[in-house]
Design an enzyme around this catalytic site. Structure first.
Site, PDB file in Angstrom:
ATOM      1  N   GLU A  40       0.837  -1.206   0.000  1.00 23.05           N
ATOM      2  CA  GLU A  40       0.000   0.000   0.000  1.00 23.05           C
ATOM      3  C   GLU A  40       0.872   1.255   0.000  1.00 23.05           C
ATOM      4  OE1 GLU A  40      -2.602   1.343  -0.445  1.00 23.05           O
ATOM      5  OE2 GLU A  40      -4.341   0.307   0.323  1.00 23.05           O
ATOM      6  N   ASP A  41       0.358   2.334  -0.562  1.00 18.04           N
ATOM      7  CA  ASP A  41       1.110   3.586  -0.523  1.00 18.04           C
ATOM      8  C   ASP A  41       0.914   4.295   0.826  1.00 18.04           C
ATOM      9  OD1 ASP A  41      -1.538   4.197  -1.060  1.00 18.04           O
ATOM     10  OD2 ASP A  41      -1.135   5.458  -2.792  1.00 18.04           O
ATOM     11  N   ASP A  70       0.169  10.717  -6.501  1.00 14.25           N
ATOM     12  CA  ASP A  70      -0.204  11.758  -7.469  1.00 14.25           C
ATOM     13  C   ASP A  70      -1.087  12.841  -6.864  1.00 14.25           C
ATOM     14  OD1 ASP A  70      -2.614  10.234  -7.102  1.00 14.25           O
ATOM     15  OD2 ASP A  70      -3.357  11.094  -8.972  1.00 14.25           O
ATOM     16  N   PHE A  93      -0.807  16.860   2.423  1.00 15.21           N
ATOM     17  CA  PHE A  93      -0.982  16.096   1.193  1.00 15.21           C
ATOM     18  C   PHE A  93       0.371  15.968   0.493  1.00 15.21           C
ATOM     19  CE2 PHE A  93      -2.248  15.209  -3.159  1.00 15.21           C
ATOM     20  CZ  PHE A  93      -3.152  14.181  -2.938  1.00 15.21           C
ATOM     21  N   ASP A 148      -4.369   6.220   5.410  1.00 15.43           N
ATOM     22  CA  ASP A 148      -4.797   7.570   5.793  1.00 15.43           C
ATOM     23  C   ASP A 148      -5.994   7.428   6.744  1.00 15.43           C
ATOM     24  OD1 ASP A 148      -5.058  10.351   5.708  1.00 15.43           O
ATOM     25  OD2 ASP A 148      -6.150  10.358   3.826  1.00 15.43           O
TER      26      ASP A 148
HETATM   27  P1  5GP Z   1      -7.626   5.854   3.135  1.00 14.84           P
HETATM   28  O1  5GP Z   1      -8.706   4.928   2.660  1.00 14.84           O
HETATM   29  O2  5GP Z   1      -6.693   5.220   4.129  1.00 14.84           O
HETATM   30  O3  5GP Z   1      -8.176   7.161   3.629  1.00 14.84           O
HETATM   31  O4  5GP Z   1      -6.871   6.315   1.852  1.00 14.84           O
HETATM   32  C1  5GP Z   1      -5.752   5.773   1.409  1.00 14.84           C
HETATM   33  C2  5GP Z   1      -5.511   6.293   0.021  1.00 14.84           C
HETATM   34  O5  5GP Z   1      -5.683   7.690  -0.089  1.00 14.84           O
HETATM   35  C3  5GP Z   1      -4.069   6.043  -0.319  1.00 14.84           C
HETATM   36  O6  5GP Z   1      -3.927   4.767  -0.867  1.00 14.84           O
HETATM   37  C4  5GP Z   1      -3.739   7.163  -1.272  1.00 14.84           C
HETATM   38  O7  5GP Z   1      -4.007   6.762  -2.591  1.00 14.84           O
HETATM   39  C5  5GP Z   1      -4.684   8.277  -0.883  1.00 14.84           C
HETATM   40  N1  5GP Z   1      -3.973   9.303  -0.088  1.00 14.84           N
HETATM   41  C6  5GP Z   1      -4.072   9.524   1.227  1.00 14.84           C
HETATM   42  N2  5GP Z   1      -3.266  10.533   1.616  1.00 14.84           N
HETATM   43  C7  5GP Z   1      -2.635  10.944   0.497  1.00 14.84           C
HETATM   44  C8  5GP Z   1      -1.646  11.957   0.243  1.00 14.84           C
HETATM   45  O8  5GP Z   1      -1.157  12.684   1.113  1.00 14.84           O
HETATM   46  N3  5GP Z   1      -1.234  12.070  -1.035  1.00 14.84           N
HETATM   47  C9  5GP Z   1      -1.724  11.311  -2.041  1.00 14.84           C
HETATM   48  N4  5GP Z   1      -1.239  11.524  -3.267  1.00 14.84           N
HETATM   49  N5  5GP Z   1      -2.645  10.349  -1.847  1.00 14.84           N
HETATM   50  C10 5GP Z   1      -3.082  10.164  -0.583  1.00 14.84           C
END
Ligand code: 5GP
Length: 179
Positions: free
Chosen positions: A98-99, A158, A151, A102
């Site tokens: 996973e990246d 991206d 962010f 959040d």
């Molecule tokens: P979650 O479901 O945990 O809120 O979201 C995770 C996804 O949100 C990540 O896989 C990513 O693609 C996107 N995301 C969350 N924070 C960031 C950020 O700071 N920058 C970017 N580019 N994507 C983010």
């Protein structure tokens, strides 16, 4: 640094060093087995390629896509599975790459997805963790870096499909997404 970025959060060398540690951690768990490494497109793609090439364990690759973002910087609702895996993972050891974790909603959706597919084990490796924004109680098994509530882009991440090719992670200037 790219002109749309405000500051660098993680330099290329810092990322590379930590990716090696993540690879060693996975090798210690999986060496001698052949796990399926799953890349959650698109944000994880650069991390995924670096991580797998730093590992000594043989892996198979698969890909899926879950997304809750449009061209926004705040998650737009419940994550949806946009692309399924190519192969069956039933009975397999799966490494999900996973990246960012959040709010945690994507990871909850993915954990359920793999549970339903009756995998032998699921290990989640995340490049970044943003604990300040967590909405559900979930975490990766290995996190490379914890970051604050800004962010970030680069190293696969991206904004509106841009900046994925930057080799570092940086905070995007607010003026780029606030009009
Ligand atoms: P979650 O479901 O945990 O809120 O979201 C995770 C996804 O949100 C990540 O896989 C990513 O693609 C996107 N995301 C969350 N924070 C960031 C950020 O700071 N920058 C970017 N580019 N994507 C983010």
């Amino acid at each position: 640094m790219h002109r749309d970025c405000e500051s660098i959060v993680l330099r290329e060398e810092e990322i590379a060093a930590r990716v090696k540690e993540a690879a060693a951690w996975l090798d210690a768990r999986f060496f001698g087995t052949v796990p399926v490494a799953v890349c959650n497109l698109k944000g994880s793609v650069v991390f995924f390629c670096d991580l797998l090439r730093a590992m000594r364990t043989d892996t198979e690759m698969d890909f899926m896509a879950v997304s809750s973002y449009g061209d926004e910087t705040v998650a737009a609702g419940r994550p949806k599975i946009k692309k399924q895996l190519f192969s069956s993972v039933e009975g397999r050891d799966v490494i999900l790459v996973e990246d960012i974790v959040d709010t945690g909603r994507t990871l909850v959706t993915l954990r359920k997805f793999f549970e339903e597919r009756r995998v032998r084990s699921l290990t989640v490796v995340a490049l970044l963790d943003k604990p300040a924004r967590r909405k559900v109680n979930v975490s990766a098994d290995f996190t490379c870096f914890t970051v604050g509530d800004a962010f970030v882009v680069g190293y696969g991440l991206d904004y509106a499909e841009k900046y994925r090719d930057l080799p570092y992670l940086a905070v995007l200037k607010r003026s780029v997404y606030e009009h």
